[in-house]
Motif scaffolding. Structure first.
Motif, PDB file in Angstrom:
ATOM      1  N   THR A 183       0.829  -1.205   0.000  1.00 22.56           N
ATOM      2  CA  THR A 183       0.000   0.000   0.000  1.00 22.56           C
ATOM      3  C   THR A 183       0.865   1.258   0.000  1.00 22.56           C
TER       4      THR A 183
ATOM      5  N   ARG B 216       2.247   1.864  -3.423  1.00 22.50           N
ATOM      6  CA  ARG B 216       1.235   2.383  -4.357  1.00 22.50           C
ATOM      7  C   ARG B 216       0.995   3.870  -4.118  1.00 22.50           C
TER       8      ARG B 216
ATOM      9  N   ALA C 254      -5.134   1.411 -12.516  1.00 23.81           N
ATOM     10  CA  ALA C 254      -5.406   0.036 -12.101  1.00 23.81           C
ATOM     11  C   ALA C 254      -4.992  -0.952 -13.184  1.00 23.81           C
TER      12      ALA C 254
ATOM     13  N   LEU D 277      -4.113  -4.208 -11.067  1.00 22.65           N
ATOM     14  CA  LEU D 277      -4.827  -4.234  -9.801  1.00 22.65           C
ATOM     15  C   LEU D 277      -6.289  -3.926 -10.046  1.00 22.65           C
ATOM     16  N   SER D 278      -7.121  -4.193  -9.068  1.00 21.66           N
ATOM     17  CA  SER D 278      -8.527  -3.840  -9.208  1.00 21.66           C
ATOM     18  C   SER D 278      -8.694  -2.330  -9.073  1.00 21.66           C
ATOM     19  N   GLU D 279      -9.694  -1.811  -9.764  1.00 15.93           N
ATOM     20  CA  GLU D 279      -9.971  -0.381  -9.664  1.00 15.93           C
ATOM     21  C   GLU D 279     -10.370  -0.014  -8.241  1.00 15.93           C
ATOM     22  N   ASP D 280     -11.041  -0.939  -7.539  1.00 11.00           N
ATOM     23  CA  ASP D 280     -11.428  -0.671  -6.151  1.00 11.00           C
ATOM     24  C   ASP D 280     -10.203  -0.434  -5.269  1.00 11.00           C
ATOM     25  N   THR D 281      -9.113  -1.143  -5.536  1.00  7.59           N
ATOM     26  CA  THR D 281      -7.894  -0.960  -4.749  1.00  7.59           C
ATOM     27  C   THR D 281      -7.340   0.450  -4.927  1.00  7.59           C
ATOM     28  N   ILE D 282      -7.295   0.899  -6.170  1.00  7.80           N
ATOM     29  CA  ILE D 282      -6.789   2.247  -6.436  1.00  7.80           C
ATOM     30  C   ILE D 282      -7.720   3.292  -5.843  1.00  7.80           C
TER      31      ILE D 282
ATOM     32  N   ARG E  90      -9.589   2.982  -3.249  1.00  5.79           N
ATOM     33  CA  ARG E  90      -9.405   2.991  -1.800  1.00  5.79           C
ATOM     34  C   ARG E  90      -8.154   3.786  -1.418  1.00  5.79           C
ATOM     35  N   ASP E  91      -7.071   3.583  -2.174  1.00  7.53           N
ATOM     36  CA  ASP E  91      -5.851   4.361  -1.922  1.00  7.53           C
ATOM     37  C   ASP E  91      -6.123   5.862  -2.069  1.00  7.53           C
TER      38      ASP E  91
END
Length: 251
Positions: free
Chosen positions: A3, A6, A26, A31-36, A38-39
């Motif tokens: 994290t 990123r 993403a 990576l998933s778009e949700d991960t980005i 969230r960051d």
């Protein structure tokens, strides 16, 4: 990728490109778009960027108080003020926003013919104390000390009762997609009302305000008559603004 790694990458890209598109980043990082997303949410909560639909933008830098801002980019503000002052014609009603760039403008207004200046800024009114030909109308209301302007219901009522020929609007940030923005909700509403009651709205912008966003939207960029910008900006910086059909005057 951790994290922290990123987020460091996001910060570097934001500084380099001026924006983050979550979907594209993403895909690039697999990576998933949700991960980005969230960051980006976490970085926005930490005051590191501004979340917008589909990604993020750099935050406009925190503004120092009014007296401190008077010493920032003085040559650039003087040049912008001179260009704006040259647009004023005899007999016009000119609304001057608060701010240090418009203060420079006020000091350079023509002195050989009569016109009227309306302002909701006591500092702008004071700049015109000894002006020989300008009639000055000061709009009252609640004083927003950070920008030294009147806001609130009393100011809005007065502003709705006038019709200006020219409005020189001060903003803290300008972005082709996210428009003209500022840092205070009531100040944004006041600026918007002034623009609605002006025949033409011009926005003087020092270079550090371009490509950034503040929390409160005033108007879409295309709603302004034009932008007054410093000379020598790279063509690729200006291209997204020109594509909106807004007149740009450099100098």
């Amino acid at each position: 990728m951790l994290t922290s790694q990123r987020k460091a990458l996001i910060a570097r890209r934001l500084g380099r490109d001026g924006e983050i598109v979550a979907k594209a980043l993403a895909a690039e990082l697999d990576l998933s778009e949700d991960t980005i997303r969230r960051d980006l949410r976490e970085m926005a909560a930490d005051g590191l960027l501004k979340r917008v639909h589909g990604g993020a933008l750099p935050l406009s830098p925190p503004l120092p108080d009014f007296s401190a801002r008077q010493a920032v980019a003085t040559d650039e503000k003087t040049a912008l003020g001179a260009r704006a002052a040259a647009m004023v014609e005899p007999g016009q009603v000119v609304f001057l926003d608060g701010g240090t760039t418009t203060a420079a403008l006020a000091r350079l207004l023509p002195r050989t013919f009569a016109f009227t200046v309306v302002t909701h800024s006591p500092t702008i009114a004071c700049e015109l104390e000894r002006h020989p030909t300008a009639e000055v109308v000061l709009v009252g209301g609640r004083l927003y000390k950070h920008s030294m302007v009147s806001t609130g219901a009393l100011a809005l009522e007065t502003i709705r009762g006038l019709k200006a020929d020219l409005y020189f609007m001060g903003v803290t940030a300008a972005h082709p997609t996210h428009g003209l923005t500022t840092g205070d909700m009531e100040e944004a509403a006041t600026k918007r009302t002034i623009a609605e009651n002006a025949a033409a709205t011009w926005v003087p912008l020092t270079r550090e305000k371009l490509g950034r966003a503040s929390p409160w939207k005033i108007l879409p960029l295309a709603a302004a008559t034009g932008l007054l910008l410093p000379p020598g900006l790279p063509p690729d910086t200006l291209a997204p603004y020109r594509e909106l059909g807004v007149e740009i005057i450099e100098g």
